[in-house]
Write an enzyme that holds these catalytic residues in place. Structure first.
Site, PDB file in Angstrom:
ATOM      1  N   ASP A 282       0.867  -1.176   0.000  1.00 39.75           N
ATOM      2  CA  ASP A 282       0.000   0.000   0.000  1.00 39.75           C
ATOM      3  C   ASP A 282       0.913   1.238   0.000  1.00 39.75           C
ATOM      4  O   ASP A 282       2.117   1.143   0.212  1.00 39.75           O
ATOM      5  CB  ASP A 282      -0.955  -0.013   1.213  1.00 39.75           C
TER       6      ASP A 282
HETATM    7  C1  NOJ Z   1      -3.981   4.001   0.236  1.00 40.15           C
HETATM    8  C2  NOJ Z   1      -5.167   3.112   0.327  1.00 40.15           C
HETATM    9  O1  NOJ Z   1      -5.113   2.371   1.526  1.00 40.15           O
HETATM   10  C3  NOJ Z   1      -5.324   2.153  -0.832  1.00 40.15           C
HETATM   11  O2  NOJ Z   1      -6.585   1.556  -0.744  1.00 40.15           O
HETATM   12  C4  NOJ Z   1      -5.156   2.857  -2.140  1.00 40.15           C
HETATM   13  O3  NOJ Z   1      -5.329   1.953  -3.195  1.00 40.15           O
HETATM   14  C5  NOJ Z   1      -3.779   3.493  -2.176  1.00 40.15           C
HETATM   15  N1  NOJ Z   1      -3.671   4.454  -1.102  1.00 40.15           N
HETATM   16  C6  NOJ Z   1      -3.475   4.170  -3.496  1.00 40.15           C
HETATM   17  O4  NOJ Z   1      -4.227   5.301  -3.664  1.00 40.15           O
END
Ligand code: NOJ
Length: 763
Positions: A282
């Site tokens: 993530d």
């Molecule tokens: C953080 C989030 O937790 C995730 O769901 C998302 O896909 C990513 N950022 C990218 O934007």
């Protein structure tokens, strides 16, 4: 054990003798010509220049510099084909000339926005959910995107967690069906990827929805057994459906952050489920592991890579430290090669080596995105995702009635859009939808919160996080009392009030946990004032999470939960309010009576001192002094404009050999005056097992159309698969013995029959 080692060795021998595929040979050749830096570069993912808003890449852009050095494998966050084309050109001219993969948070639709995922789940309609992902894929692909950060399949039992809105609710069986449908929708049902298909990225792996106390990013404390039984099925189902990639989650599990957790990524996902795609972290998750107190960026990056994390999103841990770690012997070149190969395979599968511009076609964008057809689909879907929580008979409304449309969410387009919607197109508001078909008046009615500072912090939380110094005008110029007075005046002149209240998108989603999940105070004050007029009040609830609605359930004449219903939300809500559509959605999360009951979920275990769900307080049993154990609205619950009667549950046999099958049936009759769609649910309870089992577990459901007066027999086939679970040794087993088989319209109102499962050698 010896047996499995032999099988593994045999497998390795067969694999090493098997002729290499064309793809493998291509990637071998490609990697043979790549430098170490270029291979590490493939493991690096960054957000797009300026994230979503940039039009062009400039020389000063950090990403442009990295691209020229061949240090980026992909970019995410832009759906602007011109910008992506420019990035692709730079990538192809530099380094090893390997095309970029383009990712994006396409969560519930793209330019055409569908209801938020939690809302979609309440349709219990897998064709509809697959179709939503299919359309989102065509729109994303036409915008230059070939990899979507979806489906989000985290099971959540705690409505304080704002990200409950992004998933499919609290049940692992239903969550698995949804995960499968979404992956099929994005990627298609076979291994080839057409130009209107994209790669899915299943997130957040794993167990992110178990965040302690519902506080986002928090630690998860679950046993492996409970993780496997209660949470992991959706991740597994997505793998079975062929998901191409996974995103590791922010949380830790068993003291090891998920992004470096070998048990999660290697032992379960790859070795046990056979996943052969790539795993991305993530955003900044690798760098954040420093805060977990596990080591510095170099140590963490090395451990993450070795644990099986292939791509680093936004931490620069891999490009910054892996070379040094290799020199110091902390990792091997083979670790880098393995990750690089997995990413190149994904690009190969997307056809990017044949044509890197395959997804970058302006003409396609204009003819494919936000079309009339897609918007019609959005309306159709939103009709099927509204849960009627209460109806004293006031709904459906007559189109001839004078309607006062009141409330801070009535004209809020973003509230229809919901969280994680990057679309630039406005949504049809509740006011638009209702006023186009009725004689309606409008009043804003109230602030969101009585505390203007809190409201400002909530409404502008994203600006405050990314642009701290930005000047933002005050949230309100008219006092709450004046807004209420105006609303009351409008209500008095009307036949019925439609009160549009709930959460704006910043109140749910990422980084939006709440301890008090009631309607905010200012809106409750509005509802009380409206009720005091004596006019019937229909509450239209816009929300991304279950709320505590005991007061509203007692006071309102009807409650229609519309969630954030998407692009055509206002029209779809009007369709239901005025009876052009009959509501059929059912909850996929329990609605608690009080936040103090959380975590709350229907498939809980029995304690040694159980207490009936709705019985009052009693000493020395498992309950509360000040609240019953029952939710206000249980999992699976939702009303219709018609009524259904369930006959008794019958089984084709009272006994089932372990490898046999049994049919469980029920007859459902539409006893009301409208045709409708009913979601019939089958639950089981394993009466005695070697480990404790939940009081109920969903194991089947069917959504059926029933004409008024008609009876339909609904059959479910049970095999040992539905009756199995992970035992204490983490083996998937069906233990012979008694099972209660229950069927009903929701998880509370079921009727049961007993089934005895006989061991294979039992006579
Ligand atoms: C953080 C989030 O937790 C995730 O769901 C998302 O896909 C990513 N950022 C990218 O934007």
């Amino acid at each position: 054990m010896r047996h499995s080692v032999l099988i593994l060795l045999a497998g390795l021998v067969i694999a090493s003798c098997a002729p290499k595929s064309e793809m493998d040979r291509f990637i071998d050749d490609l990697m043979a010509g790549m430098t170490l830096e270029q291979k590490i570069g493939q493991l690096n993912l960054h957000s797009s220049p300026g994230f979503i808003s940039a039009e062009r890449v400039t020389e000063e852009d950090e990403n442009a510099k990295l691209l020229r050095q061949g240090l980026l494998g992909g970019i995410y966050g832009s759906g602007n084909p011109a910008l992506l084309r420019q990035c692709q050109e730079i990538a192809l001219e530099s380094g090893a000339g390997i095309p970029l993969i383009f990712g994006m948070d396409v969560i519930h639709g793209h330019e055409t926005v569908f209801p938020v995922p939690l809302a979609l789940s309440t349709s219990w309609n897998m064709d509809l959910i697959e179709r939503s992902a299919r359309i989102a894929a065509t729109e994303a692909a036409a915008s230059g995107i070939n990899w979507v950060f979806s489906p989000m399949v985290d099971i959540c039992r705690d409505a304080r967690w704002g990200r409950i809105v992004e998933g499919g609710g609290e049940d692992p069986y239903l969550g698995g069906e949804i995960a499968r449908a979404m992956v099929y929708g994005y990627q298609g049902r076979d291994a080839s990827v057409g130009t209107d298909e994209v790669l899915a990225c299943v997130k957040h792996y794993a167990l992110y929805g178990g965040a302690e106390a519902g506080r986002d990013y928090n630690s998860v404390f679950l046993s492996r057994q409970e993780a496997l039984n209660g949470y992991m099925n959706p991740y597994k189902a997505a793998c079975e459906a062929g998901a191409a990639s996974y995103m590791s989650s922010f949380n830790e599990f068993e003291g090891i952050p998920a992004s470096m957790n070998t048990w999660l990524m290697q032992d379960i996902l790859r070795d046990s489920w056979g996943f052969d795609g790539f795993i991305v972290s993530d955003a900044t998750a690798i760098a954040e592991e420093v805060n977990h107190g596990i080591g510095d960026l170099q140590e963490i990056s090395a451990r993450s890579l070795k644990a099986g994390l292939d791509m680093d999103m936004n931490s620069d841990g891999y490009i910054g430290t892996l070379k040094e770690s290799l020199e110091e012997g902390r990792i091997k070149e083979a670790d880098i090669d393995r990750a690089c190969r997995r990413i190149l395979k994904a690009k190969y599968r997307l056809g990017l080596f044949e044509d890197p511009y395959r997804y970058l076609d302006d003409a396609r964008y204009n003819s494919t995105v936000y079309t009339q057809e897609n918007r019609a689909a959005a309306r159709e879907m939103a009709r099927e995702c509204q849960v009627l929580l209460k109806n004293d008979g006031i709904l459906p409304l007559s189109k001839g009635a004078k309607v006062a449309v009141v409330g801070p969410l009535a004209k809020d387009s973003d509230a229809m859009k919901g969280t994680w919607a990057m679309s630039r197109k406005p949504c049809v508001t509740l006011w638009q939808g209702i006023s186009e078909v009725s004689n309606a008046s409008y009043a804003e009615g109230s602030w969101l919160y009585k505390d203007a500072e809190l409201e400002d912090a909530v409404r502008h939380s994203i600006f405050r996080a990314f642009a701290p110094g930005m000047q933002i005008p005050p949230v309100h110029t008219t006092p709450q009392s004046a807004l209420i007075a105006e609303a009351v005046a409008k209500a008095r002149q009307a036949d019925v009030v439609v009160a549009c209240v709930g959460e704006v998108p910043n109140m749910n989603g990422e980084g939006a946990s709440r301890t008090d999940i009631s309607l905010p105070d200012a809106q409750r004050e509005l509802l009380q004032a409206l009720k005091a007029t004596g006019k019937p009040v229909v509450m239209v609830l816009v929300t991304g999470r279950p709320l505590t609605l005991v007061e509203e359930d007692a006071q309102m004449d009807a409650i229609l939960n519309v969630w954030s219903p998407g692009s055509e939300g206002g029209y779809a809500v009007a369709d239901v309010l005025f009876g052009d559509a009959n509501p059929s959605a059912k909850l996929t999360t329990s609605f608690p009576r009080s936040a103090g009951q959380l975590p709350l979920y229907y498939n809980h275990k029995s304690t040694g001192r159980p207490h009936p769900d709705d019985a009052p307080y009693k000493k020395f049993v498992s309950c509360y002094i000040d609240e019953v154990n029952a939710p206000l609205y249980p999992f699976g619950y939702g009303l219709s404009y018609t009524t259904y009667e369930y006959g008794p549950v019958t089984l084709s046999a009272g006994e089932m050999p372990l490898n046999g099958t049994v049919k469980a049936s029920v007859t459902v009759t539409n006893t009301g005056s409208r045709a409708g769609d009913e979601i019939v649910q089958l639950y089981i309870h394993d009466v005695y097992a070697t480990s404790t089992r939940p009081v109920k577990e969903l194991k089947g459901f069917k959504k059926i159309h029933i004409e008024t007066g008609q009876s339909v027999q609904v059959d479910f086939t049970l095999t040992k698969e539905e009756l199995s679970y992970y035992n204490h040794d983490l083996e998937w087993v069906c233990e012979p013995g008694d099972f209660e088989i229950m069927i009903g319209p929701n998880s509370r109102d079921t009727q049961g029959a007993m089934l005895a499962v006989k061991a294979a050698d039992a006579s």
